[in-house]
Scaffold this active site. Structure first.
Site, PDB file in Angstrom:
ATOM      1  N   ASN A   1      -4.813  -2.346  -4.541  1.00 32.31           N
ATOM      2  CA  ASN A   1      -6.034  -2.309  -3.741  1.00 32.31           C
ATOM      3  C   ASN A   1      -5.832  -1.443  -2.503  1.00 32.31           C
ATOM      4  O   ASN A   1      -6.357  -1.722  -1.435  1.00 32.31           O
ATOM      5  CB  ASN A   1      -6.453  -3.730  -3.337  1.00 32.31           C
ATOM      6  CG  ASN A   1      -7.912  -3.794  -2.873  1.00 32.31           C
ATOM      7  OD1 ASN A   1      -8.687  -2.861  -3.090  1.00 32.31           O
ATOM      8  ND2 ASN A   1      -8.281  -4.885  -2.231  1.00 32.31           N
TER       9      ASN A   1
ATOM     10  N   GLU B   1     -11.384  -4.537   1.568  1.00 37.89           N
ATOM     11  CA  GLU B   1     -10.708  -5.287   0.511  1.00 37.89           C
ATOM     12  C   GLU B   1     -11.568  -6.423  -0.020  1.00 37.89           C
ATOM     13  O   GLU B   1     -11.449  -6.826  -1.176  1.00 37.89           O
ATOM     14  CB  GLU B   1      -9.369  -5.824   1.030  1.00 37.89           C
ATOM     15  CG  GLU B   1      -8.252  -4.804   1.067  1.00 37.89           C
ATOM     16  CD  GLU B   1      -8.273  -3.881   2.267  1.00 37.89           C
ATOM     17  OE1 GLU B   1      -7.251  -3.244   2.533  1.00 37.89           O
ATOM     18  OE2 GLU B   1      -9.322  -3.770   2.950  1.00 37.89           O
TER      19      GLU B   1
ATOM     20  N   LYS C   1       0.411  -6.591   1.945  1.00 38.52           N
ATOM     21  CA  LYS C   1      -0.308  -5.314   1.832  1.00 38.52           C
ATOM     22  C   LYS C   1       0.021  -4.389   2.997  1.00 38.52           C
ATOM     23  O   LYS C   1       0.133  -3.171   2.817  1.00 38.52           O
ATOM     24  CB  LYS C   1      -1.812  -5.581   1.766  1.00 38.52           C
ATOM     25  CG  LYS C   1      -2.640  -4.374   1.374  1.00 38.52           C
ATOM     26  CD  LYS C   1      -4.079  -4.766   1.171  1.00 38.52           C
ATOM     27  CE  LYS C   1      -4.864  -3.677   0.455  1.00 38.52           C
ATOM     28  NZ  LYS C   1      -4.955  -2.438   1.205  1.00 38.52           N
TER      29      LYS C   1
ATOM     30  N   HIS D   1      -5.528  -9.271   3.284  1.00 36.50           N
ATOM     31  CA  HIS D   1      -4.502  -9.472   4.310  1.00 36.50           C
ATOM     32  C   HIS D   1      -5.081  -9.705   5.687  1.00 36.50           C
ATOM     33  O   HIS D   1      -4.555 -10.520   6.458  1.00 36.50           O
ATOM     34  CB  HIS D   1      -3.553  -8.268   4.327  1.00 36.50           C
ATOM     35  CG  HIS D   1      -4.234  -6.946   4.522  1.00 36.50           C
ATOM     36  ND1 HIS D   1      -3.778  -5.986   5.383  1.00 36.50           N
ATOM     37  CD2 HIS D   1      -5.353  -6.401   3.969  1.00 36.50           C
ATOM     38  CE1 HIS D   1      -4.561  -4.925   5.347  1.00 36.50           C
ATOM     39  NE2 HIS D   1      -5.537  -5.162   4.492  1.00 36.50           N
ATOM     40  N   ARG D   2      -6.167  -9.025   6.026  1.00 33.25           N
ATOM     41  CA  ARG D   2      -6.698  -9.166   7.384  1.00 33.25           C
ATOM     42  C   ARG D   2      -7.420 -10.496   7.582  1.00 33.25           C
ATOM     43  O   ARG D   2      -7.417 -11.040   8.693  1.00 33.25           O
ATOM     44  CB  ARG D   2      -7.607  -7.978   7.711  1.00 33.25           C
ATOM     45  CG  ARG D   2      -6.860  -6.657   7.597  1.00 33.25           C
ATOM     46  CD  ARG D   2      -7.287  -5.615   8.572  1.00 33.25           C
ATOM     47  NE  ARG D   2      -6.555  -4.375   8.341  1.00 33.25           N
ATOM     48  CZ  ARG D   2      -5.323  -4.125   8.787  1.00 33.25           C
ATOM     49  NH1 ARG D   2      -4.689  -5.032   9.510  1.00 33.25           N
ATOM     50  NH2 ARG D   2      -4.725  -2.981   8.520  1.00 33.25           N
TER      51      ARG D   2
ATOM     52  N   ASP E   1     -10.745  -2.198  11.420  1.00 31.52           N
ATOM     53  CA  ASP E   1      -9.734  -3.147  10.966  1.00 31.52           C
ATOM     54  C   ASP E   1      -9.357  -4.159  12.039  1.00 31.52           C
ATOM     55  O   ASP E   1      -8.695  -5.159  11.743  1.00 31.52           O
ATOM     56  CB  ASP E   1      -8.486  -2.398  10.493  1.00 31.52           C
ATOM     57  CG  ASP E   1      -8.692  -1.745   9.138  1.00 31.52           C
ATOM     58  OD1 ASP E   1      -9.663  -2.100   8.441  1.00 31.52           O
ATOM     59  OD2 ASP E   1      -7.888  -0.865   8.771  1.00 31.52           O
TER      60      ASP E   1
ATOM     61  N   ASP F   1       0.817  -1.216   0.000  1.00 31.02           N
ATOM     62  CA  ASP F   1       0.000   0.000   0.000  1.00 31.02           C
ATOM     63  C   ASP F   1       0.850   1.264   0.000  1.00 31.02           C
ATOM     64  O   ASP F   1       0.559   2.226  -0.720  1.00 31.02           O
ATOM     65  CB  ASP F   1      -0.935   0.014   1.207  1.00 31.02           C
ATOM     66  CG  ASP F   1      -2.191  -0.817   0.973  1.00 31.02           C
ATOM     67  OD1 ASP F   1      -2.171  -1.676   0.075  1.00 31.02           O
ATOM     68  OD2 ASP F   1      -3.179  -0.612   1.697  1.00 31.02           O
TER      69      ASP F   1
END
Length: 421
Positions: free
Chosen positions: A96, A326, A401, A375-376, A298, A54
């Site tokens: 993204n 995302e 990311k 990623h999360r 998040d 990012d």
């Protein structure tokens, strides 16, 4: 070049996780100060920065717009700028990276010429219409026919100022984008919310603090309107704090394992909203029956996976915005939990309900967790694998990311991780 790993298998832990880790810098702060440094005349030195997909997309976009961005080491950027962005020779591709796309969409209004801001196929599904509409109300020629990127901006090199309302219910990043752009206006800009709801209010405070560090003047009488004075930005040296969202995975790993993990940064010193998750994590295994995720969005994947091992069920509310991250994170969490055990979770409207299993070791074996290139989702379900045998994480490289060293960090704490088949 080695092909990316298709999956990683993680062995359940047999002992508490202990050790000291180095967290990556905050993605949210890094991308804000990169842009502000690009808008400031002079040389800014940014230390403690995150180097990830990012932030590297943001750095490359700024280079395309005539800003010098050097990387002298693994955690620093040196940014040199004339204080004005130039029209790039080609569209800005930002993968993204939501912060980069939204911030640069607004900042491109300050360019004399045409800028096209876009990203990958996932970004092409993430809404940006409220921000585009607000730019249009300020007299800026901006269009996004699909309501999502790409966005085309025909800038004049000037922003005259004025007043604008914006619907920020989907993302506080819309407001942050307007605020940072407004610092370069010829006259004051007043930004107000068109409704009472805003995603993650705390990130507005993060933006304003960064703007003030670069010399901007921002006034506010309440949490729904802000006035930015003209004057531009002044180059400065800025130390970026560690990433609070990344910290949640380590706090959770400590709680789930009964371990002792030193993240090297006092919890009380975090200014990012996701640090509020610490209060919930430390209550494990007696997490609240209802958790409002609106101001720590998040962190919700982390907390939701922890809830699989809580003593009692947990309902997550205030998380409608997770559907436009995302991926649709609420659906992704529920779906992957149900693949492990059909009774683990369900969706009710925009809420997520998680029902713990008293014997997680008896759940489904050999489940390959789909991460949706998010990623999360990957990092949070790695926590489930600490307790449940037979889990593997697909597309593990997506953690680049925001936390490229995530898997190595877990290994250093004693987690056994192997390439999947």
């Amino acid at each position: 070049m080695n092909a990316p790993l298709q999956s990683l298998s993680i062995e359940p832990i047999t002992a508490p996780l202990k050790g000291k880790v180095v967290l990556p810098g905050s993605k949210s702060v890094t991308n804000r100060v990169l842009l502000l440094a690009g808008l400031a005349r002079g040389t800014s030195r940014l230390t403690g920065a995150l180097k990830s997909d990012d932030t590297l997309y943001m750095a490359q976009a700024l280079r395309q717009m005539g800003v010098s961005v050097e990387q002298p080491d693994a955690t620093s950027f040196i940014v040199r700028s004339t204080g004005a962005l130039q029209a790039p020779d080609a569209p800005l591709f930002l993968g993204n990276a939501g912060t980069a796309v939204r911030f640069l969409t607004a900042a491109s209004a300050l360019v004399r010429g045409t800028v096209v801001v876009g990203g990958d196929a996932n970004m092409a599904r993430r809404p940006i219409a409220p921000l585009v509409a607000a730019l249009q109300r300020l007299g800026i020629d901006a269009t996004a026919p699909s309501g999502c990127p790409p966005v085309t901006i025909h800038g004049t090199g000037l922003l005259d100022g004025g007043e604008v309302e914006i619907d920020a219910s989907l993302s506080s990043q819309y407001v942050s984008a307007l605020l940072m752009m407004a610092g370069c206006s010829r006259r004051p800009v007043r930004i107000s919310l068109s409704g009472p709801h805003i995603g993650a209010q705390g990130y507005i405070g993060l933006t304003i603090a960064a703007m003030k560090a670069f010399g901007a003047s921002v006034a506010s009488t309440d949490d729904t309107s802000w006035t930015v004075a003209p004057g531009g930005y002044t180059a400065t040296d800025f130390r970026i704090e560690p990433d609070a969202s990344a910290a949640t995975y380590l706090w959770a790993a400590q709680a789930l394992s009964g371990g002792d993990i030193d993240i090297g940064f006092p919890i009380a010193d975090f200014t990012q909203p996701d640090a509020a998750a610490w209060r919930v994590i430390r209550s494990f295994p007696h997490m609240p029956a209802v958790i409002d995720g609106s101001q720590m969005q998040d962190a919700i994947p982390t907390l939701a996976v922890m809830a699989m091992f809580n003593a009692t069920p947990v309902r997550f509310v205030g998380i409608a915005n997770l559907r436009v991250k995302e991926c649709d994170r609420t659906h992704a969490l529920a779906t992957q939990m149900q693949r492990i055990n059909p009774g683990y979770a369900r969706e009710e409207g925009d809420d997520l309900l998680v029902f713990p299993d008293p014997d997680p070791s008896a759940t489904a074996k050999n489940v390959r967790i789909e991460t949706y290139d998010d990623h999360r989702i990957a990092m949070s379900f790695a926590l489930a694998a600490l307790k449940i045998p037979g889990l593997s994480i697909l597309n593990p490289g997506c953690v680049a990311k925001t936390f490229p060293a995530y898997w190595d960090t877990l290994r250093a704490l004693g987690v056994r991780i192997h390439p999947g088949d």
